[in-house]
Design a protein around this motif. Structure first.
Motif, PDB file in Angstrom:
ATOM      1  N   GLY A  64      40.604  29.508  32.861  1.00 50.88           N
ATOM      2  CA  GLY A  64      39.754  30.254  31.939  1.00 50.88           C
ATOM      3  C   GLY A  64      39.858  31.754  32.144  1.00 50.88           C
ATOM      4  O   GLY A  64      39.857  32.529  31.178  1.00 50.88           O
ATOM      5  N   GLN A  65      39.962  32.171  33.398  1.00 50.53           N
ATOM      6  CA  GLN A  65      40.128  33.603  33.677  1.00 50.53           C
ATOM      7  C   GLN A  65      41.454  34.107  33.110  1.00 50.53           C
ATOM      8  O   GLN A  65      41.516  35.203  32.543  1.00 50.53           O
ATOM      9  N   ALA A  66      42.497  33.286  33.238  1.00 52.76           N
ATOM     10  CA  ALA A  66      43.803  33.670  32.683  1.00 52.76           C
ATOM     11  C   ALA A  66      43.733  33.744  31.157  1.00 52.76           C
ATOM     12  O   ALA A  66      44.289  34.662  30.543  1.00 52.76           O
ATOM     13  N   ARG A  67      43.024  32.795  30.544  1.00 53.61           N
ATOM     14  CA  ARG A  67      42.889  32.808  29.087  1.00 53.61           C
ATOM     15  C   ARG A  67      42.114  34.049  28.629  1.00 53.61           C
ATOM     16  O   ARG A  67      42.459  34.683  27.630  1.00 53.61           O
TER      17      ARG A  67
ATOM     18  N   ARG B  67      44.329  36.959  28.484  1.00 53.88           N
ATOM     19  CA  ARG B  67      45.261  36.956  27.349  1.00 53.88           C
ATOM     20  C   ARG B  67      44.612  37.490  26.073  1.00 53.88           C
ATOM     21  O   ARG B  67      45.313  37.903  25.150  1.00 53.88           O
ATOM     22  N   LEU B  68      43.294  37.490  26.007  1.00 54.14           N
ATOM     23  CA  LEU B  68      42.635  38.103  24.849  1.00 54.14           C
ATOM     24  C   LEU B  68      42.931  39.604  24.785  1.00 54.14           C
ATOM     25  O   LEU B  68      42.971  40.190  23.705  1.00 54.14           O
TER      26      LEU B  68
ATOM     27  N   PRO C  88      36.863  41.040  29.809  1.00 54.36           N
ATOM     28  CA  PRO C  88      38.132  41.754  30.015  1.00 54.36           C
ATOM     29  C   PRO C  88      38.623  42.494  28.765  1.00 54.36           C
ATOM     30  O   PRO C  88      39.043  43.652  28.858  1.00 54.36           O
ATOM     31  N   ALA C  89      38.544  41.862  27.599  1.00 58.45           N
ATOM     32  CA  ALA C  89      38.987  42.523  26.363  1.00 58.45           C
ATOM     33  C   ALA C  89      38.067  43.688  26.025  1.00 58.45           C
ATOM     34  O   ALA C  89      38.527  44.756  25.617  1.00 58.45           O
TER      35      ALA C  89
ATOM     36  N   ASP D 198      46.102  30.197  21.329  1.00 58.15           N
ATOM     37  CA  ASP D 198      46.495  30.922  22.532  1.00 58.15           C
ATOM     38  C   ASP D 198      47.678  30.153  23.083  1.00 58.15           C
ATOM     39  O   ASP D 198      47.548  28.985  23.445  1.00 58.15           O
ATOM     40  N   THR D 199      48.816  30.768  23.108  1.00 55.54           N
ATOM     41  CA  THR D 199      50.038  30.087  23.558  1.00 55.54           C
ATOM     42  C   THR D 199      50.390  30.519  24.969  1.00 55.54           C
ATOM     43  O   THR D 199      51.519  30.883  25.245  1.00 55.54           O
TER      44      THR D 199
END
Length: 187
Positions: free
Chosen positions: A61-64, A67-68, A94-95, A178-179
């Motif tokens: 989830g942190q990695a996802r 990616r945002l 993060p975003a 999200d790829t």
């Protein structure tokens, strides 16, 4: 033969250049904020097992959430919304931080139509990130676009719903994924 070789080289270089600058398929293709608004609605990323009532994010989830940042890198983000739960805030943070913003909290129990109306009123231009839950994200997207949106399963974390509202108020929904690395074949 020398001329043919040069033409082939030029054509290959042009194709490679076009590929290098092509936008990612999940990124919005229109970034003209004066012409309307874009709302990106996602579900919070994968939950950790650290707190049954209010979990944070698992490593995936942190990695996802990171990616945002990439998904919104080409667009000036005007606002980021999350519910009062850690998992939504940790997904949006993060975003939001990458754009110098704080995450704005909204009530997860607020009717989707009311929340969507407030978003459209408060943010008629620019791009806004909304992090919701599996049982609320499709409803928010549907209320923003005035269209049908497929329900989200409890195990779906990768759907990105882009709602573009033009200056005349016409809305269009585009659904992407999200790829990231965990969705690559063989994983």
């Amino acid at each position: 033969m020398n001329v043919l070789h040069r033409l082939s080289f030029a054509a290959c270089a042009a194709l490679l250049s076009a590929c290098a600058t092509a936008p990612k398929p999940d990124a919005p293709t229109v970034v003209d904020t004066a012409a309307g608004a874009t709302y990106l609605i996602v579900r919070h990323a994968e939950k950790a097992a650290d707190d049954p009532r209010d979990p944070g994010l698992a490593e995936a989830g942190q990695a996802r959430a990171q990616r945002l940042i990439e998904a919104l890198a080409r667009t000036p983000l005007r606002a980021a919304y999350a519910t009062g739960y850690r998992r939504t805030q940790d997904t949006a943070a993060p975003a939001a931080a990458a754009h110098g913003l704080q995450v704005t909290l909204y009530d997860a129990k607020q009717p989707a139509a009311d929340f969507a109306a407030a978003l459209r009123r408060d943010w008629p231009q620019g791009t806004v990130l909304v992090v919701a839950h599996s049982n609320t994200a499709p409803g928010i997207a549907a209320a923003l676009c005035g269209c049908a949106v497929e329900p989200m399963s409890e195990h779906e974390y990768d759907r990105r719903m882009w709602v573009r509202v033009d200056a005349q108020g016409r809305a269009q929904l585009r659904v992407g994924r999200d790829t990231g690395p965990e969705s690559a074949p063989g994983r």
